[in-house]
Design an enzyme around this catalytic site. Structure first.
Site, PDB file in Angstrom:
ATOM      1  CG  ASP A  10      50.253  30.118 -23.325  1.00  0.00           C
ATOM      2  OD1 ASP A  10      49.200  29.487 -23.066  1.00  0.00           O
ATOM      3  OD2 ASP A  10      51.306  29.925 -22.701  1.00  0.00           O
TER       4      ASP A  10
HETATM    5  C1  NOJ Z   1      48.897  28.190 -20.496  1.00  0.00           C
HETATM    6  C2  NOJ Z   1      50.227  27.512 -20.634  1.00  0.00           C
HETATM    7  O1  NOJ Z   1      51.260  28.461 -20.625  1.00  0.00           O
HETATM    8  C3  NOJ Z   1      50.346  26.673 -21.884  1.00  0.00           C
HETATM    9  O2  NOJ Z   1      51.552  25.965 -21.835  1.00  0.00           O
HETATM   10  C4  NOJ Z   1      49.161  25.775 -22.032  1.00  0.00           C
HETATM   11  O3  NOJ Z   1      49.310  24.954 -23.166  1.00  0.00           O
HETATM   12  C5  NOJ Z   1      47.913  26.606 -22.107  1.00  0.00           C
HETATM   13  N1  NOJ Z   1      47.773  27.383 -20.888  1.00  0.00           N
HETATM   14  C6  NOJ Z   1      46.641  25.786 -22.324  1.00  0.00           C
HETATM   15  O4  NOJ Z   1      46.296  25.124 -21.192  1.00  0.00           O
END
Ligand code: NOJ
Length: 702
Positions: free
Chosen positions: A253
């Site tokens: 993430d």
């Molecule tokens: C953080 C989020 O937790 C995740 O779900 C997302 O895909 C990413 N950012 C990218 O934006």
């Protein structure tokens, strides 16, 4: 896939260390330095870049300027639609309609790919019992069975073949793992659960999505029982790779590899990079730690080159499998005929209707009857809000595309009724004079439709709440209309989580749970309110009476004092609405539950059937749900577990039989050693309209 892998193996052989590391690097911001890095072959993937022209420019750098010409993989959070926004995933789950989920995901992928995006960070398959957690909006709710089916449908939809036969976009099941178990509903917080809970409730939707072909997995922000998910060898190597044989890519993430430093699991960025690669996180989203440190780590520990090679092989394989080497560029005109295509909008409207859960309907209130509902008051901060109607994660959706309830009513009901509007209050605060104007309007009308709930920024990532009530300023509008007028009130809820709305349940004349319904939400809600669509949604989450009951969920364990009521001094024990609940404009009766035998062998199967009759006066769709309980086990089992459901559309007076087959898959459990087994003993089975009601029978496994 096999051919893609062979080609990737050939390419890997001629790559330098720097080129290899480049494939593990992803950035989510685009600036001069990163453009240079792309042209130098030191970036494998980007997110947050938009527009076919812009994406083509970047691809050109990767394909034409670098030695090996490896195209970029462009990702994005296409969560519930790209430009055509569908109902939020929790709402989609409320439809229990797998075909709709698949279709919505397919359309989202088609629109995103038309602008050069070939990878979505969806579906989020985190099962959660935490209504305070903002991200409950992004998943399929509290149940592992429904959640697994939703995962499969959405993966298939996203990855449906494009005209060239490649997956339209690669899907990504996230967040691996346990993200929905965050303590206190605080985003990113600690999770700590038994391996049993992990395996029974959290992992199955990931496995289901992977078995449906999901090409990628995103690692979670949270720690899991002491080890951050983004450096968790047990999760990422032992389970994901070794036990499940997953061959796709893992991506962290956003900066979650680096963040293990703050968890207290790595000393610095270098240590974090080492631990990410050691655990098998193939791609580093945005933190840059792989770019900075993998080379020196491998110099010092040559044994880690093997791990890097495996990661790069997987990244290259997915790029071949998506056809990026053949077609790195996107036709810049393609999006013109695909974005917001009439077919997409039509599906968005239907899906908004299918997601609606009718929670209450006093006799004679809904559907609207234009012989008596001639003057309609639309009231509430969400009755005409072009932004919040789309819900969280709808960054490519545009307000001007959105049809609000007011838009739809004004455009489509003018010949039948007079439509008036007053906002009443803001979402989170009073509106000067709003309350009085709303009451005065309601007074003059035959019915008041009050659209209330949560704004987009009260749900989704990091938008957690300690009190999940309707904001006081909004409830006040309903209270005042109810106490000062005789006008019936239909409450239309637009929200991203279960709400504790006990007062509304007791006092509103009808309640329509519409969630955040997306671009065509207004039309979808109109179709339900007028009866053009007979509501068929069922709750994928339990609604509490009060926030203090959270976590509250249907498949709980029995205590040793199951008949001792009054868990709380200040609140009834039971839920406000049970999991699986939802009304229709018609009624259904259940009868003739029968089992084709009274006992089976552990590897046998048993057929369960029941008759459902439409006992009302309208055609409608029922969702017959099957639950089981393994009454006595070597480890305790939940008091009910959903193991099947059937949707059936019945004309008034019509009846039909539903059949289910239970096998070891449904009847099995994890024993004390966490081994899957079907234990002999008594099972109870229910077939009914929701988790708190149903016809019941018993059988034995011998
Ligand atoms: C953080 C989020 O937790 C995740 O779900 C997302 O895909 C990413 N950012 C990218 O934006």
């Amino acid at each position: 896939m096999e051919q893609a892998r062979k080609r990737a193996e050939e390419l890997l052989k001629i790559m330098t260390l720097e080129e290899k590391i480049g494939q593990t690097v992803q950035y989510g911001r685009y600036d001069d330095r990163r453009v240079e890095l792309i042209a130098a072959g030191r970036v494998g993937s980007m997110l947050n870049v938009y527009g076919a022209e812009r994406i083509n420019e970047l691809q050109k750098l990767a394909v034409e300027k670098t030695r090996l010409g490896i195209p970029l993989l462009i990702g994005d959070d296409v969560i519930h639609g790209y430009r055509t926004i569908f109902p939020i995933p929790l709402a989609e789950a409320a439809s229990w309609n797998l075909e709709a989920m698949e279709n919505n995901a397919r359309i989202a992928a088609v629109e995103a790919a038309s602008e050069g995006i070939r990878w979505t960070f969806a579906p989020m398959v985190d099962v959660t019992r935490e209504a305070r957690w903002g991200r409950i909006a992004e998943g399929a709710g509290e149940d592992v069975y429904l959640g697994s089916l939703a995962a499969v449908a959405r993966v298939k939809g996203f990855q449906q073949a494009n005209a060239e036969g490649y997956p339209t976009v690669a899907a990504c099941v996230k967040h691996f793992a346990g993200y929905g178990w965050v303590e206190g509903g605080r985003d990113y917080d600690t999770t700590d659960m038994s391996e049993r809970t992990l395996r029974e409730h959290i992992l199955p939707p990931f496995l289901a999505g992977i078995q449906a072909g999901a090409m990628s997995v995103m690692t979670a922000f949270n720690e899991v029982s002491g080890v951050p998910a983004s450096s968790n060898v047990f999760l990422l190597r032992d389970i994901l790779r070794n036990e499940w044989g997953f061959e796709g890519i893992t991506v962290s993430d956003w900066e979650s590899i680096e963040e293990v430093i703050y968890h207290g699991y790595a000393e610095d960025r270098r240590d974090a990079a080492m631990k990410g690669m050691r655990a098998g996180v193939d791609m580093d989203m945005h933190s840059g730690v792989y770019q900075e440190h993998l080379a020196s780590i491998i110099e010092e520990r040559p044994d880690m080159l093997k791990l890097l090679d495996e990661a790069v092989l997987r990244v290259l394989t997915i790029k071949y499998a998506l056809g990026l080497f053949e077609n790195p560029y996107t036709d810049v005109h393609q999006h013109e005929k695909l974005i917001l295509a009439p077919e997409h909008l039509q599906q968005a409207r239907l899906s908004a209707s299918q997601s609606v859960v009718l929670l209450k309907n006093n006799p004679g209130i809904l559907p609207l009857d234009f012989t008596k509902h001639r003057k309609i008051a639309l009231i509430g901060p969400l009755a005409d809000d072009h932004h919040h109607t789309m819900g969280c994660w709808s960054h490519k959706g545009r307000e001007e595309d959105v049809q609000t309830v007011r838009d739809a009513f004004t455009a489509e009901l003018a010949p039948h009724a007079e439509i008036f509007y007053e906002k009443g209050s803001e979402v989170k605060e009073e509106l000067e004079g709003g309350l009085e104007r709303a009451v005065a309007l309601a007074e003059q009308c035959d019915i008041a439709i009050v659209a209330v709930g949560e704004s987009e920024d009260m749900t989704g990532e990091h938008y957690n709440r300690t009190v999940i009530n309707l904001p006081e300023c909004q409830e006040r509008v309903i209270r005042e209309i109810k106490s000062r007028t005789n006008t019936p009130v239909v409450v239309v809820l637009m929200n991203g989580r279960p709400l504790a709305i006990e007062w509304v349940q007791e006092n509103a004349d009808a309640i329509v749970e519409a969630w955040h319904p997306g671009t065509m939400g207004g039309g979808g809600i109109l179709d339900v309110l007028t009866g053009a669509y007979n509501p068929s949604g069922r709750l994928p989450v339990t609604f509490p009476r009060a926030t203090g009951q959270v976590p509250i969920y249907y498949n709980r364990k029995s205590t040793g004092r199951p008949n001792l009521y009054e868990d709380y001094l200040d609140c009834d024990d039971n839920e406000l609405y049970p999991f699986g609940f939802g009304l229709s404009y018609t009624t259904f009766a259940y009868s003739d539950l029968s089992l084709d035998r009274t006992s089976i062998q552990a590897d046998g199967e048993i057929k369960v059937s029941a008759r459902i009759t439409n006992t009302g006066t309208r055609a409608g769709e029922e969702t017959a749900q099957l639950y089981i309980r393994d009454m006595v086990g070597s480890t305790t089992r939940p008091v009910k577990e959903l193991k099947g459901y059937r949707k059936l559309f019945l004309q008034p007076g019509e009846s039909a039989e539903v059949d289910f087959t239970l096998t070891a898959t449904e009847l099995g459990m994890l024993d004390e050693k966490l081994e899957f087994t079907v234990e002999p003993g008594k099972f109870t089975v229910w077939v009914g309209p929701h988790s708190a009601e149903g016809l019941q029978a018993d059988f034995l496994v011998v």
